[in-house]
Design an enzyme around this catalytic site. Structure first.
Site, PDB file in Angstrom:
ATOM      1  N   ARG A   1       8.382  20.250 -33.788  1.00  0.00           N
ATOM      2  CA  ARG A   1       9.926  19.754 -34.178  1.00  0.00           C
ATOM      3  C   ARG A   1      10.088  18.633 -33.237  1.00  0.00           C
ATOM      4  NH1 ARG A   1      10.683  19.477 -29.454  1.00  0.00           N
ATOM      5  NH2 ARG A   1      12.828  18.871 -30.163  1.00  0.00           N
TER       6      ARG A   1
ATOM      7  N   ASP B   1      17.307  11.424 -34.387  1.00  0.00           N
ATOM      8  CA  ASP B   1      16.317  11.758 -35.654  1.00  0.00           C
ATOM      9  C   ASP B   1      16.366  10.660 -36.688  1.00  0.00           C
ATOM     10  OD1 ASP B   1      15.295  14.899 -35.472  1.00  0.00           O
ATOM     11  OD2 ASP B   1      17.160  14.561 -34.385  1.00  0.00           O
TER      12      ASP B   1
ATOM     13  N   ALA C   1      11.826  14.714 -34.136  1.00  0.00           N
ATOM     14  CA  ALA C   1      11.419  13.600 -35.171  1.00  0.00           C
ATOM     15  C   ALA C   1      10.043  13.051 -35.304  1.00  0.00           C
ATOM     16  CB  ALA C   1      12.318  12.495 -35.228  1.00  0.00           C
TER      17      ALA C   1
ATOM     18  N   ASN D   1      21.395  13.234 -34.554  1.00  0.00           N
ATOM     19  CA  ASN D   1      20.404  13.846 -33.431  1.00  0.00           C
ATOM     20  C   ASN D   1      20.920  15.446 -33.271  1.00  0.00           C
ATOM     21  OD1 ASN D   1      18.387  13.769 -31.658  1.00  0.00           O
ATOM     22  ND2 ASN D   1      20.042  14.105 -29.870  1.00  0.00           N
TER      23      ASN D   1
ATOM     24  N   ARG E   1      12.010  19.030 -44.057  1.00  0.00           N
ATOM     25  CA  ARG E   1      13.345  18.835 -43.142  1.00  0.00           C
ATOM     26  C   ARG E   1      13.567  17.552 -43.564  1.00  0.00           C
ATOM     27  NH1 ARG E   1      13.039  20.298 -37.052  1.00  0.00           N
ATOM     28  NH2 ARG E   1      15.253  20.684 -37.493  1.00  0.00           N
TER      29      ARG E   1
HETATM   30  O1  MRU Z   1      15.766  20.593 -34.817  1.00  0.00           O
HETATM   31  P1  MRU Z   1      14.690  19.718 -33.921  1.00  0.00           P
HETATM   32  O2  MRU Z   1      14.138  20.214 -32.523  1.00  0.00           O
HETATM   33  O3  MRU Z   1      13.698  19.027 -34.506  1.00  0.00           O
HETATM   34  O4  MRU Z   1      15.666  18.360 -33.371  1.00  0.00           O
HETATM   35  C1  MRU Z   1      15.138  17.505 -32.217  1.00  0.00           C
HETATM   36  C2  MRU Z   1      16.163  16.444 -31.778  1.00  0.00           C
HETATM   37  O5  MRU Z   1      17.346  16.489 -32.345  1.00  0.00           O
HETATM   38  C3  MRU Z   1      15.804  15.497 -31.031  1.00  0.00           C
HETATM   39  O6  MRU Z   1      16.528  15.011 -30.176  1.00  0.00           O
HETATM   40  C4  MRU Z   1      15.017  14.223 -31.888  1.00  0.00           C
HETATM   41  O7  MRU Z   1      14.507  14.745 -32.769  1.00  0.00           O
HETATM   42  C5  MRU Z   1      14.511  13.407 -31.154  1.00  0.00           C
HETATM   43  S1  MRU Z   1      12.701  13.775 -30.535  1.00  0.00           S
HETATM   44  C6  MRU Z   1      12.123  12.408 -29.840  1.00  0.00           C
END
Ligand code: MRU
Length: 332
Positions: free
Chosen positions: A46, A219, A48, A229, A80
């Site tokens: 997980r 994201d 982005a 985010n 996603r």
């Molecule tokens: O649901 P997730 O864990 O994929 O969410 C991740 C985030 O919100 C991070 O802050 C974002 O992807 C940046 S990762 C460098």
């Protein structure tokens, strides 16, 4: 980190299984694109940029296995909806395949480039993470959320490497606890001083001026600077503004989506309500109660002090200068 978040070993896409951290360190093996899609949906991987890299390797694997790459891209994109890197990476891989390129080589370059950009974000972030800085961060935007090194954690790592003493407040980040489980684990690995807080404690600590700045990842970032985010980021931005605390977003160009004008156009993923009703396997709400579980929110550009990118720190109104970098990173 000694190992990358995702890599390819022969025809196998290997990923750190982030569902099991910090208790267990295990590698998940994806043998085909459906396994890669499962790993993204179920959050084995997980964050982005890490999702983007996993999709790039998934496309390379599919080419080796002689699959219909348009179909594979469609399937990976259906996992996603919010993170832009997934769409950026699959489009880049499709363009490369149309040019007859070896996608394993392209995916390797994509991963190396992603890490290089994170390290550049770290260097530019040294301008704001000073000796004694007390930084609050939300979710995990570290090495685990990228190929390596991280985005929001990059300036903190770079400061540590420069010998600066930095302290980090880590939001636990309900409902999946990426902060408590993953960010704290990474900071502990690197010997960076930190403390985990309940998400709701940030307001008090900001009001008491115990926080010098906030750095989060992203994201998807719209052309006007609105940022999607992890859920809860918007609240932190409003609290930071209210208390006169700078609020930075760290992200590589692959996360910027200049095809959309503002944050209202960013699709927000809604995940299973069980993630809210349970902590781990323990039910914390009555069986019959419903729950809502939006995974991300949108922070309007007006709450953002600056974007820490691989080309420097930019104010929201300076983002258009990044368009050129985005096109170049796509080989255009
Ligand atoms: O649901 P997730 O864990 O994929 O969410 C991740 C985030 O919100 C991070 O802050 C974002 O992807 C940046 S990762 C460098």
């Amino acid at each position: 980190m000694d190992v990358k978040t995702v890599w390819m070993d022969g025809e196998i896409v290997k990923l750190i299984d982030q569902r099991l951290l910090p208790g267990e360190f295990r590698i998940f093996e994806a043998r085909n694109y459906k396994d890669v899609a499962f790993a993204i949906t179920e959050m084995v991987v997980r964050g982005a940029p890490a999702i983007g890299a996993a999709a790039a390797y998934g496309m390379a694997q599919a080419q080796l296995q002689g699959r219909d790459l348009e179909e594979v891209a469609r399937h990976l994109r259906s996992t996603r909806p919010t993170g832009h890197d997934l769409f950026y990476a699959t489009e880049l891989m499709l363009e490369a395949s149309r040019k007859g390129k070896d996608l394993v080589k392209v995916a390797e370059e994509y991963a190396e480039d992603s890490e290089r950009r994170c390290r550049a974000i770290g260097r530019h972030g040294l301008n704001i993470v000073r000796e004694g800085s007390r930084v609050l961060t939300h979710c995990n935007a570290g090495a685990l959320a990228t190929v390596d090194y991280g985005t929001a954690l990059a300036p903190i790592r770079a400061a540590k490497e420069e010998g600066r003493k930095v302290f980090v407040f880590v939001d636990e980040t309900r409902p999946r606890l990426q902060g408590a489980k993953l960010t704290a684990w990474e900071l502990a690995q690197d010997g960076i001083d930190h403390t985990v807080i309940a998400d709701n404690a940030a307001g008090l600590l900001m009001a008491r001026q115990e926080v010098d700045l906030v750095i989060v990842g992203a994201d998807r970032i719209a052309g006007n600077g609105d940022v999607a985010n992890k859920i809860g980021t918007y609240e932190k931005a409003v609290l930071a503004k209210e208390n006169g605390i700078p609020f930075y977003v760290a992200a590589p160009v692959s996360t910027f989506d200049f095809s959309i004008r503002d944050g209202t156009e960013i699709p927000i993923e809604e995940r299973d309500e069980q993630e809210v009703k349970k902590v781990g396997s323990e039910l914390i709400a009555p069986q019959g109660s419903r729950a809502r579980n939006p995974a991300f929110d949108v922070t309007p550009a007006r709450y953002i002090t600056g974007f820490i990118t691989e080309v420097g720190i930019l104010r929201p109104e300076e983002l258009s200068s990044l368009k050129k970098e985005v096109l170049e990173s796509r080989g255009k």
